[in-house]
Each structure stands twice: as C-alpha cells, then as structure tokens.
Write an enzyme that holds these catalytic residues in place. Structure first.
Site, PDB file in Angstrom:
ATOM      1  CE1 TYR A  57      -0.631 -10.017   5.001  1.00  0.00           C
ATOM      2  CE2 TYR A  57       0.379 -10.773   7.063  1.00  0.00           C
ATOM      3  CZ  TYR A  57      -0.340 -11.033   5.905  1.00  0.00           C
ATOM      4  OH  TYR A  57      -0.773 -12.316   5.640  1.00  0.00           O
ATOM      5  NE  ARG A  58       4.118  -2.589   1.525  1.00  0.00           N
ATOM      6  CZ  ARG A  58       5.080  -2.680   0.629  1.00  0.00           C
ATOM      7  NH1 ARG A  58       6.277  -2.242   0.909  1.00  0.00           N
ATOM      8  NH2 ARG A  58       4.873  -3.194  -0.553  1.00  0.00           N
ATOM      9  CG  LEU A  59       2.785  -5.418  10.072  1.00  0.00           C
ATOM     10  CD1 LEU A  59       2.112  -6.540  10.843  1.00  0.00           C
ATOM     11  CD2 LEU A  59       2.208  -4.078  10.529  1.00  0.00           C
ATOM     12  CG  HIS A  60       8.623  -2.835   6.607  1.00  0.00           C
ATOM     13  ND1 HIS A  60       8.484  -4.005   5.904  1.00  0.00           N
ATOM     14  CD2 HIS A  60       7.999  -1.871   5.898  1.00  0.00           C
ATOM     15  CE1 HIS A  60       7.815  -3.734   4.791  1.00  0.00           C
ATOM     16  NE2 HIS A  60       7.499  -2.461   4.775  1.00  0.00           N
TER      17      HIS A  60
END
Ligand SMILES: Cc1cc2nc3c(=O)[nH]c(=O)nc-3n(C[C@H](O)[C@H](O)[C@H](O)COP(=O)(O)O)c2cc1C
Length: 195
Positions: free
Chosen positions: A173-176
């Site tokens: 979820y692009r929660l890098h």
C-alpha cells in the site's frame, strides 16, 4: 568514513540481492552534473565498498569523467527488485580518483580483452564507424602481444565518498520505509522520512 551500521546494512542487502538471483546486483545508476548543472545518468558496476566509500572504474576522459572533474558531486542509486518487497539504496557524495596503485591492482585482474578494450575505446567520443574501433582493438592487441597490458593513464577507479545514504524498503500500500543517514560535522545521524 562510513560507519559499520551503514556498511553492514548495505552489504547484507547486496548479499540478499545476489542470493535472490539478481543477475546484476552490483549495477548502480551513477548521476553526474556538468559545470552548468546539466545532469546525466548511466549504469556502472560497483567494484568495492568499504568504510571509505563506493568504488567503480571508468574512463577518466569519458563524459562522466569530464563531468566529475568539473563537478565532483555525484549520486548513486541501486534498485534490487528481488529483495523483500524491493529495496532502493541512494547514495550522495563526492567522487574522487582512486590512487593509481589501486587502479593498477584492479586493472590487473581484468580479462585481457577488457584491458585491450580500455586502450581501444575513446569512451563517449564520436566513433566514425565500427571498423575504426575494430582496427583500434587489433592495433592494441598487436602492441601488447606477448606482454602484460599496462593500465591506460586515462582509465581508473573513482571513489564515491558519501555524506548521505538512504535505505528504502518497499511495503504494501505504498507504506514504504525510508531510513536516511547523513553525515554532519563528521557524525552520521539517521532519521526516518515519510515515504
Ligand atoms: C550493466 C552495465 C554495466 C556497466 N558498467 C560500466 C562500468 O563499470 N564502467 C563504465 O565506465 N561504464 C559502464 N557501463 C557503460 C555505461 O553505462 C556508459 O554507457 C559508459 O560508461 C559511458 O557513459 P558516459 O558517456 O556518460 O561517460 C555499463 C553499462 C551497463 C548497462
């Protein structure tokens, strides 16, 4: 000087990339700028890393070599697609020539044809046709026949002495996750960055 925490993290990710079957784990994008601030980027291979920095080898008279001489600030970027949910490592710092002895030592380990190629290629300059290059290769093969190929004076190593290293870990979820290390007054400090 790179501290063990950064070096160990980098080496362990590089090992993971190699173990995960990355065909070219040492490939890195090298960005350089000319005196007017025009930026260019290309792939080179990492040939060593230690507390002093990151090393690659090239033609000092190539476009990148000329840019480095005019403007030593450079950036490197690794992208390992097969590690975890992808990893990116970004490095910024100054590029400086390796001492001649270190370039000699590495040059001596290269395949003979690669050594000949370093003499034959006027990297980044205009080549009128392929035959001209083939002829240059043949000429240098003849020149060095029966003896060791010396390192050309225009070919050697560059050490990138970093003042910034960022480890980017991909997540769902692009929660890098981004861990940014910066050297200030000789001290390395880390902080997290929003992805
Ligand atoms: C996988 C890969 C590895 C490369 N490794 C090097 C290298 O280690 N050194 C180098 O000078 N060029 C290397 N090259 C070629 C460079 O990308 C580039 O074409 C060349 O250095 C000329 O760049 P310049 O005109 O910006 O100086 C590599 C290219 C690829 C695709």
């Amino acid at each position: 000087m790179l501290i063990p925490e950064i070096l160990d993290t980098f080496r362990s990710l590089l090992r993971d990339a190699r173990d995960a079957g990355d065909p070219e784990p040492t490939a890195m994008t090298l960005a350089t700028a000319d005196g007017k601030g025009r930026v260019s980027a290309r792939i080179v291979l990492l040939k060593g890393v230690d507390e002093r920095g990151f090393r690659f080898f090239t033609n000092y008279e190539s476009a990148k070599g000329v840019q480095l001489a005019a403007h030593p600030q450079v950036a490197l970027c690794f992208h390992w697609k097969t590690v975890r949910d992808q990893v990116q490592v970004r490095v910024e710092g100054r590029g400086e020539r390796l001492p001649a002895g270190e370039s000699d030592a590495y040059f001596a380990t290269r395949a003979r044809m690669s050594q000949i190629g370093a003499w034959a290629s006027e990297q980044s300059r205009t080549l009128p046709d392929r035959r001209t290059f083939d002829e240059r290769v043949a000429r240098h093969e003849k020149e060095f026949q029966g003896r060791d190929v010396p390192r050309p004076p225009h070919w050697g190593g560059v050490l990138v002495v970093p003042d910034k290293v960022e480890f980017w870990y991909g997540a769902q979820y692009r929660l890098h996750e981004r861990v940014c290390w910066e050297r200030d007054d000789g001290q390395w400090r880390s902080r997290l960055l929003y992805p």
